[in-house]
Scaffold this active site. Structure first.
Site: not given
Length: 335
Positions: A73, A77, A79, A83, A94, A198-199, A252, A260
């Site tokens: 995140h 946004v 860089g 921020s 943000e 997302h594991t 997961d 993993d």
């Protein structure tokens, strides 16, 4: 003979590079960044971050994936400039954007910053802390602990509209995902590798239930690509017709806090939680990578690729040198 000379010269260069790398001195990185940037000004910086991260994750294991997400995140946004930490005053920052409403980690970044301020006042940027904390979050989840480039400075601007423009929504298709990433100078491989984050972690039903379970393409039905045995499990957790359902579901389910290859096995078997996860099968290159990781016997290749992809993300629009600032408190108010 000419070829032999070339090979000898190449070997000399490699050996010289290894000597410099092992000397303890900063190793030049990208656009003002360096591995070991704080070697002289705050030599214990990375050890202090890791020690504090150990305590944070010990107290609440869900904060490891939360702080990993925190880096994405921040970097996507404006860089990697911290921020995301700035607070709203006259304008919405943000952190107040809808896509950031479930973000966690603000207090933990401040906690780490306070430790570093005790040791090395006004030296280590909040932007670097976010990147180091993300790396250690992965490591403490049994993932790789790779070297990070540091030397970022903190940005002074934060606006919610930038989050809406720059963060890829979880319902993005493969074409949109590749565009979002290419704008940040990231390629298809960075996309498929970083998606593997997302594991670990959880997601709120509100972020996926509409697209996947109840209103696919606005047609009031389930996404036909969703695994038919997985869908009923999700329906038990997520209330239909509630766009603000804050119920958490593990991304997961088999190993939600272990870094993993299970994520790729889930995506390959159509058990990806988000449309953006399943979209990885809709492109030749990303699909081939998913298939290879889903059948891999070892995490070696993936850990190597992940380390490189995280380094690439950590280079997005960085502020270095005389640009930006070093803040004593990360969560200052934006003017």
């Amino acid at each position: 003979m000419a070829l032999l000379l070339v090979l000898v010269r190449a070997l000399i260069v490699v050996v010289a590079a290894a000597v410099v790398s092992s000397s303890g001195l900063p190793v030049p990185g990208y656009d003002g960044l360096a591995i070991g940037f704080y070697h002289e000004t705050c030599p214990q910086a990375e050890e202090l971050v890791l020690a504090e991260m150990r305590e944070i994750v010990r107290e609440d294991k869900t904060l490891a994936p939360a702080l990993l997400r925190f880096m994405l995140h921040d970097c996507f946004v404006r860089g990697c400039d911290a921020s995301i930490m700035l607070k709203s005053r006259k304008m919405m920052a943000e952190r107040d954007a809808l896509l950031s409403c479930s973000l966690r980690g603000y207090e933990q970044i401040e906690r780490i910053k306070a430790k570093l301020e005790e040791a090395c006042p006004m030296t280590v940027s909040c932007a670097d802390i976010i990147v180091m904390a993300a790396r250690d979050a992965v490591f403490l989840s049994n993932g790789p602990r790779y070297q990070v480039e540091t030397g970022r400075r903190d940005g002074k601007v934060s606006c919610d509209i930038d989050a809406y423009n720059d963060l890829p929504p979880p319902g993005s298709n493969i074409v949109d995902l590749k565009i979002y990433f290419s704008v940040k100078n990231l390629g298809w491989k960075d996309l498929v590798v970083l998606s593997g984050s997302h594991t670990i972690g959880r997601a709120q039903c509100a972020s996926f239930a509409g697209d996947r379970l109840y209103n696919y393409s606005g047609e009031g039905k389930q996404d036909p690509s969703l695994n038919t045995t997985y869908a009923p499990e999700l329906r038990k957790a997520c209330v239909p017709g509630d766009p603000f359902d804050e119920t958490y579901v593990e991304m997961d389910p088999g190993s939600p806090y272990t870094f993993d290859l299970s994520y790729y096995r889930d995506v390959y078997s159509k058990r990806g939680l988000f449309l953006s996860d399943q979209a990885l099968l809709d492109d030749r290159w990303t699909r081939e990578y998913v298939e290879r990781m889903a059948s891999a016997d070892s995490t070696e290749e993936y850990f190597r690729d992940y380390s490189k992809a995280m380094t690439n993300m950590g280079r997005i629009e960085v502020l270095t040198g005389d640009n930006g600032e070093i803040r004593k408190v990360c969560g200052a108010y934006v003017d």
